[in-house]
Design a protein around this motif. Structure first.
Motif, PDB file in Angstrom:
ATOM      1  N   LYS A 144      -1.049   4.503  -1.525  1.00  0.00           N
ATOM      2  CA  LYS A 144      -0.524   4.685  -0.169  1.00  0.00           C
ATOM      3  C   LYS A 144       0.046   6.083   0.067  1.00  0.00           C
ATOM      4  CE  LYS A 144       2.013   0.923  -0.547  1.00  0.00           C
ATOM      5  NZ  LYS A 144       2.976  -0.166  -0.198  1.00  0.00           N
ATOM      6  N   TYR A 146      -1.582   8.826  -0.647  1.00  0.00           N
ATOM      7  CA  TYR A 146      -2.698   9.763  -0.481  1.00  0.00           C
ATOM      8  C   TYR A 146      -3.527   9.421   0.752  1.00  0.00           C
ATOM      9  CZ  TYR A 146      -1.863  11.528  -5.228  1.00  0.00           C
ATOM     10  OH  TYR A 146      -1.296  12.098  -6.339  1.00  0.00           O
ATOM     11  N   THR A 147      -4.341  10.375   1.175  1.00  0.00           N
ATOM     12  CA  THR A 147      -5.246  10.138   2.298  1.00  0.00           C
ATOM     13  C   THR A 147      -6.702  10.463   1.957  1.00  0.00           C
ATOM     14  OG1 THR A 147      -4.768  12.370   3.152  1.00  0.00           O
ATOM     15  CG2 THR A 147      -3.497  10.527   4.078  1.00  0.00           C
ATOM     16  N   ASN A 148      -6.952  11.359   1.011  1.00  0.00           N
ATOM     17  CA  ASN A 148      -8.325  11.719   0.664  1.00  0.00           C
ATOM     18  C   ASN A 148      -8.777  10.894  -0.546  1.00  0.00           C
ATOM     19  OD1 ASN A 148     -10.624  13.093  -0.658  1.00  0.00           O
ATOM     20  ND2 ASN A 148     -10.293  14.690   0.880  1.00  0.00           N
ATOM     21  N   ASN A 163     -11.019  10.854   4.430  1.00  0.00           N
ATOM     22  CA  ASN A 163      -9.639  10.457   4.682  1.00  0.00           C
ATOM     23  C   ASN A 163      -9.534   9.010   5.147  1.00  0.00           C
ATOM     24  OD1 ASN A 163      -8.854  12.996   3.976  1.00  0.00           O
ATOM     25  ND2 ASN A 163      -8.252  13.657   6.027  1.00  0.00           N
ATOM     26  N   CYS A 164      -8.606   8.294   4.569  1.00  0.00           N
ATOM     27  CA  CYS A 164      -8.291   6.912   4.939  1.00  0.00           C
ATOM     28  C   CYS A 164      -6.777   6.745   4.856  1.00  0.00           C
ATOM     29  CB  CYS A 164      -8.938   5.903   3.986  1.00  0.00           C
ATOM     30  SG  CYS A 164     -10.714   6.116   3.743  1.00  0.00           S
ATOM     31  N   ARG A 165      -6.236   5.859   5.673  1.00  0.00           N
ATOM     32  CA  ARG A 165      -4.811   5.537   5.602  1.00  0.00           C
ATOM     33  C   ARG A 165      -4.659   4.123   5.033  1.00  0.00           C
ATOM     34  NH1 ARG A 165      -3.835   4.489  10.563  1.00  0.00           N
ATOM     35  NH2 ARG A 165      -3.618   2.253  10.199  1.00  0.00           N
ATOM     36  N   ASP A 167      -2.523   1.081   4.113  1.00  0.00           N
ATOM     37  CA  ASP A 167      -1.238   0.510   4.533  1.00  0.00           C
ATOM     38  C   ASP A 167      -0.702  -0.528   3.562  1.00  0.00           C
ATOM     39  OD1 ASP A 167      -1.242   1.973   6.980  1.00  0.00           O
ATOM     40  OD2 ASP A 167      -2.656   0.530   7.824  1.00  0.00           O
ATOM     41  N   ALA A 184      -6.551  -0.960   5.171  1.00  0.00           N
ATOM     42  CA  ALA A 184      -6.600   0.450   5.554  1.00  0.00           C
ATOM     43  C   ALA A 184      -7.195   0.572   6.946  1.00  0.00           C
ATOM     44  CB  ALA A 184      -7.419   1.255   4.556  1.00  0.00           C
TER      45      ALA A 184
END
Length: 247
Positions: A144, A146-148, A163-165, A167, A184
């Motif tokens: 959680k 990181y984004t890449n 990139n992903c978020r 959650d 995500a």
């Protein structure tokens, strides 16, 4: 007029969701039967794609047509579709709604059994090795931050961004199974199976928890764990804005 279809499927017999030139897909089966019922060529757009053998407890797709009786269409489709594909609901949405691009989050589960079970062989991955679930959850929590997530993406993919978020990411023991839950805003191809493979290697004490940092920061698929078997993976939930639906 635009309609959303909510469905579920058991993925063993299919080469994933998306149409394939030489293999059967869930999308193909649904389009064929929808076209028969509505007596015209119908193309559908799914909320995303699932790999060959992956299951979906909840999937959405949209299609365009003139006004239809949604309850009757659901009944006819369920009568015609194979037993491993089921329609839950068909409903009218705004004209500009999109099953893929309007989704705000997606959730998956990965199921592992650690004792041989003849009745779960198509539903969960049998892994006989002991796992340190506490370490796996420590590593999962790091996701959680990181984004890449290029390290977990299938090679030769045509995505514009890695990139992903994320959650939510946690392992839980449920009904004698070890289940990984992850949510995500979007996922890359093969991402969940590669994440699970990496976390399992940490749980087997092949690597320390900190290894997850090295994997993500390397942006190298070769650093991540092996992609785990597809039959343990389930797409479980897709979220949309409340105002997308027309009641």
């Amino acid at each position: 007029m635009r309609y959303f279809i909510e469905l579920s499927y058991f993925g063993k017999a299919y080469h994933g969701w998306q149409n394939q030139p030489d293999s059967i897909s869930v999308q193909e089966v649904l389009e064929e039967n929808l076209s028969k019922v509505l007596r015209s060529k119908i193309d559908i757009v799914g909320a995303g794609r699932t790999d060959a053998g992956v299951h979906a407890k909840q999937m959405f797709a949209h299609f365009d047509n003139s006004e239809v009786d949604t309850a009757l269409l659901k009944y006819k489709l369920n009568s015609m579709l194979p037993k491993d594909v089921a329609i839950s609901e068909i409903f009218l949405v705004r004209e500009d709604s999109h099953a893929r691009f309007d989704a705000t989050s997606r959730s998956y589960e990965y199921h592992i059994v650690q004792e041989k079970d003849a009745f779960s062989r198509d539903f969960a991955w049998f892994l006989k090795y002991e796992l340190d679930v506490e370490k796996m959850n420590e590593a999962a929590a790091i996701l959680k931050k990181y984004t890449n997530f290029k390290s977990f993406s299938k090679s030769r993919t045509d995505v514009k961004t890695y990139n992903c978020r994320i959650d939510h990411a946690v392992w839980k023991v449920e009904d004698n199974k070890l289940v990984f839950h992850i949510t995500a805003d979007r996922f890359l191809r093969n991402m969940v199976r590669a994440v699970v493979g990496t976390l399992v290697e940490i749980g087997q004490n092949k690597y320390p928890v900190s290894h997850i940092h090295e994997v993500i920061e390397s942006k190298d698929r070769g650093m991540a764990g092996t992609s785990v078997p597809a039959h343990g993976l389930y797409l479980t939930r897709i979220e949309y804005p409340d105002n997308i639906r027309i009641d």
